[in-house]
Design a protein around this motif. Structure first.
Motif, PDB file in Angstrom:
ATOM      1  N   ALA A  57      11.856  11.821  -8.567  1.00 37.12           N
ATOM      2  CA  ALA A  57      13.753  11.669  -8.438  1.00 37.12           C
ATOM      3  C   ALA A  57      14.288  11.288  -7.638  1.00 37.12           C
ATOM      4  N   THR A  58      13.788  12.223  -6.277  1.00 36.06           N
ATOM      5  CA  THR A  58      14.727  12.245  -5.317  1.00 36.06           C
ATOM      6  C   THR A  58      14.885  10.505  -4.968  1.00 36.06           C
ATOM      7  N   LEU A  59      13.899   9.667  -4.827  1.00 40.78           N
ATOM      8  CA  LEU A  59      13.143   8.669  -3.973  1.00 40.78           C
ATOM      9  C   LEU A  59      14.357   7.374  -4.434  1.00 40.78           C
ATOM     10  N   LYS A  60      14.934   7.999  -5.681  1.00 45.70           N
ATOM     11  CA  LYS A  60      15.567   6.390  -6.603  1.00 45.70           C
ATOM     12  C   LYS A  60      17.499   6.064  -5.430  1.00 45.70           C
ATOM     13  N   HIS A  61      17.423   7.600  -5.183  1.00 50.41           N
ATOM     14  CA  HIS A  61      18.695   7.568  -3.989  1.00 50.41           C
ATOM     15  C   HIS A  61      17.931   7.294  -2.459  1.00 50.41           C
ATOM     16  N   ALA A  62      16.947   7.283  -2.253  1.00 44.89           N
ATOM     17  CA  ALA A  62      16.412   7.115  -1.144  1.00 44.89           C
ATOM     18  C   ALA A  62      16.647   5.170  -1.006  1.00 44.89           C
ATOM     19  N   PHE A  63      15.557   4.914  -2.258  1.00 45.43           N
ATOM     20  CA  PHE A  63      15.605   3.755  -2.277  1.00 45.43           C
ATOM     21  C   PHE A  63      16.561   2.847  -2.679  1.00 45.43           C
ATOM     22  N   GLU A  64      18.096   2.890  -3.241  1.00 43.51           N
ATOM     23  CA  GLU A  64      18.764   2.119  -3.385  1.00 43.51           C
ATOM     24  C   GLU A  64      19.453   0.918  -2.382  1.00 43.51           C
ATOM     25  N   GLY A  65      19.200   0.045  -3.136  1.00 40.60           N
ATOM     26  CA  GLY A  65      19.868  -1.184  -3.006  1.00 40.60           C
ATOM     27  C   GLY A  65      18.764  -2.188  -1.987  1.00 40.60           C
ATOM     28  N   ALA A  66      18.046  -1.191  -2.062  1.00 44.26           N
ATOM     29  CA  ALA A  66      16.399  -2.253  -0.724  1.00 44.26           C
ATOM     30  C   ALA A  66      15.838  -2.657  -0.881  1.00 44.26           C
ATOM     31  N   ASP A  67      16.064  -4.359   0.485  1.00 42.35           N
ATOM     32  CA  ASP A  67      14.944  -5.491  -0.210  1.00 42.35           C
ATOM     33  C   ASP A  67      13.832  -5.162   0.534  1.00 42.35           C
ATOM     34  N   LYS A  68      13.202  -4.675   1.338  1.00 41.89           N
ATOM     35  CA  LYS A  68      12.222  -4.119   1.072  1.00 41.89           C
ATOM     36  C   LYS A  68      11.935  -2.382   1.680  1.00 41.89           C
ATOM     37  N   VAL A  69       9.809  -2.199   0.387  1.00 44.04           N
ATOM     38  CA  VAL A  69      10.147  -0.658   1.281  1.00 44.04           C
ATOM     39  C   VAL A  69       8.617  -0.321   1.853  1.00 44.04           C
ATOM     40  N   LEU A  70       9.146   0.070   3.297  1.00 40.78           N
ATOM     41  CA  LEU A  70       7.668   0.659   3.653  1.00 40.78           C
ATOM     42  C   LEU A  70       7.387   1.942   3.691  1.00 40.78           C
ATOM     43  N   ILE A  71       6.234   1.981   3.447  1.00 39.25           N
ATOM     44  CA  ILE A  71       5.659   3.726   2.164  1.00 39.25           C
ATOM     45  C   ILE A  71       5.159   3.914   3.258  1.00 39.25           C
ATOM     46  N   VAL A  72       4.885   5.285   4.055  1.00 43.35           N
ATOM     47  CA  VAL A  72       4.373   5.572   4.865  1.00 43.35           C
ATOM     48  C   VAL A  72       3.414   6.067   4.606  1.00 43.35           C
ATOM     49  N   SER A  73       1.866   6.252   4.091  1.00 42.57           N
ATOM     50  CA  SER A  73       1.242   7.069   2.999  1.00 42.57           C
ATOM     51  C   SER A  73       1.142   8.107   3.539  1.00 42.57           C
ATOM     52  N   ALA A  74       1.905   9.235   2.516  1.00 48.46           N
ATOM     53  CA  ALA A  74       1.541  10.756   2.409  1.00 48.46           C
ATOM     54  C   ALA A  74       1.247  11.070   3.293  1.00 48.46           C
ATOM     55  N   ALA A  75       1.289  12.150   4.042  1.00 55.23           N
ATOM     56  CA  ALA A  75       0.109  13.440   5.153  1.00 55.23           C
ATOM     57  C   ALA A  75      -0.433  14.030   4.017  1.00 55.23           C
ATOM     58  N   ILE A  76      -0.573  14.187   2.553  1.00 52.01           N
ATOM     59  CA  ILE A  76      -2.064  14.905   1.836  1.00 52.01           C
ATOM     60  C   ILE A  76      -2.911  14.516   1.571  1.00 52.01           C
ATOM     61  N   ARG A  77      -3.696  15.829   1.486  1.00 50.82           N
ATOM     62  CA  ARG A  77      -5.243  15.346   1.356  1.00 50.82           C
ATOM     63  C   ARG A  77      -5.830  15.311  -0.553  1.00 50.82           C
ATOM     64  N   GLY A  78      -6.721  14.996  -0.813  1.00 52.39           N
ATOM     65  CA  GLY A  78      -6.892  14.485  -1.711  1.00 52.39           C
ATOM     66  C   GLY A  78      -6.394  13.866  -3.231  1.00 52.39           C
ATOM     67  N   ALA A  79      -6.115  14.788  -4.403  1.00 56.24           N
ATOM     68  CA  ALA A  79      -5.643  13.497  -5.192  1.00 56.24           C
ATOM     69  C   ALA A  79      -4.929  13.414  -5.238  1.00 56.24           C
ATOM     70  N   ASP A  80      -4.333  14.052  -4.926  1.00 59.45           N
ATOM     71  CA  ASP A  80      -2.144  14.300  -4.242  1.00 59.45           C
ATOM     72  C   ASP A  80      -2.097  13.593  -3.758  1.00 59.45           C
ATOM     73  N   ALA A  81      -2.428  12.965  -2.628  1.00 61.71           N
ATOM     74  CA  ALA A  81      -1.763  12.404  -2.093  1.00 61.71           C
ATOM     75  C   ALA A  81      -1.158  10.473  -2.503  1.00 61.71           C
ATOM     76  N   PHE A  82      -2.828  10.317  -3.818  1.00 59.48           N
ATOM     77  CA  PHE A  82      -2.608   9.222  -3.945  1.00 59.48           C
ATOM     78  C   PHE A  82      -1.595   9.485  -5.054  1.00 59.48           C
ATOM     79  N   VAL A  83      -1.590  10.214  -5.969  1.00 63.02           N
ATOM     80  CA  VAL A  83       0.095  10.336  -7.408  1.00 63.02           C
ATOM     81  C   VAL A  83       0.842  10.406  -6.222  1.00 63.02           C
ATOM     82  N   ALA A  84       1.398  10.945  -4.846  1.00 59.19           N
ATOM     83  CA  ALA A  84       2.123  10.976  -4.189  1.00 59.19           C
ATOM     84  C   ALA A  84       2.815   9.409  -3.991  1.00 59.19           C
ATOM     85  N   ASN A  85       1.664   8.823  -3.039  1.00 59.18           N
ATOM     86  CA  ASN A  85       1.896   7.188  -2.591  1.00 59.18           C
ATOM     87  C   ASN A  85       2.144   6.523  -4.260  1.00 59.18           C
ATOM     88  N   ARG A  86       1.513   6.639  -5.689  1.00 57.45           N
ATOM     89  CA  ARG A  86       1.848   5.871  -6.360  1.00 57.45           C
ATOM     90  C   ARG A  86       3.569   5.955  -6.603  1.00 57.45           C
TER      91      ARG A  86
END
Length: 287
Positions: A57-86
């Protein structure tokens, strides 16, 4: 506007710095978990907003108005990493970004022996399914990781680690520059990139030889049995999950998953990527 996540981390902060060499500050936004750590960026005119991949829910505000977004992959191990990146990828699309960039890895694969690589492969697949222009930056193995392998080698004269293999160790600074170019210039990198690597491959025996040359003290490469290394690492306080994760890296290295170099990084940044020696010198200077 271009939005960069993880902008107070080692890679993200360098990407933003290189991006500000190319674009005015009001064209750049950052998404960070702690806005206080990004106060310097705010003072330079960068838009700073708080967000957390694990709280979509916090990402909507952070990405507002973005033409391009660079997602630096989450520093998380395991399946939760993909959930966060997705979650971050989906939020960028929902915000209307016309290109989504993601920091993947040179060896991204569903079949990798290193647990981080299937996570990156899954993120790449998800990006490709969205119908939005994307760039998966297949970054070379971060050379700064060698600081973990070096360990007590300078004190003991022995670089003790499980059997490994050649790795194209690549400097954060060069990868940050490539990401900034990809963000600022259309058409430079598209889709899943070629491996963005330095020009040489070295195993830990070669690293030990470079350490010996830099310091003037002999550093011997000692190969440890996997189980014995794991037992010693956990005895020193390394969490068992982290030890298993690291062992996966060594197993993948000796399977030659990281034994690749490619000229793409040099072409994009316009100069030869930093060699391992210079990275090791910087690591030693900080010790």
């Amino acid at each position: 506007m271009i939005v960069v996540t993880g902008a107070t981390g080692n890679l993200g902060s360098q990407i933003v710095d290189r991006l500000l060499d190319r674009l005015p500050a009001d064209a750049v936004g950052v998404s960070v978990r702690d806005v206080d750590r990004a106060a310097g960026l705010a003072e330079r005119g960068v838009r700073v907003r708080a967000a957390d991949f694990t709280d979509p829910a916090t990402l909507k505000h952070a990405f507002e108005g973005a033409d391009k977004v660079l997602i630096v992959s989450a520093a998380i191990r395991g399946a939760d990493a993909f959930v966060a990146n997705r979650a971050a990828i989906d939020a960028a699309r929902a915000a209307g970004a016309n290109r989504i960039l993601y920091t993947s890895h040179q060896a991204a694969s569903r079949d990798s022996l290193f647990a981080a690589q299937p996570i990156h492969a899954a993120a790449e697949e998800h990006l490709a399914e969205l119908g939005v222009a994307f760039t998966a930056l297949r970054n070379g193995f971060y050379a700064s990781t060698l600081s973990l392998s070096i360990g007590a080698a300078l004190e003991t004269g022995q670089l003790v680690a499980p059997a490994d293999g050649p790795v194209s160790w690549t400097a954060h600074a060069d990868l940050a520059e490539a990401a900034a170019v990809a963000l600022a210039e259309d058409g430079v990198l598209d889709g899943v990139t070629a491996p963005l690597t330095a020009a040489e491959m070295l195993d830990l025996e070669a690293v030990a030889a470079i350490l010996s040359d830099i310091t003037g003290r002999t550093v011997e490469r000692v190969v440890a049995d996997d189980d014995e290394w794991r037992e010693a690492a956990t005895a020193r306080g390394m969490p068992a999950a982290a030890a298993d994760f690291t062992l996966g890296m060594y197993r993948a290295a000796r399977a030659k998953e990281f034994a690749v170099t490619d000229p793409t990084l040099e072409t994009v940044i316009g100069h030869r990527p930093a060699p391992v020696r210079s990275v090791l010198e910087a690591i030693l200077a900080r010790r």
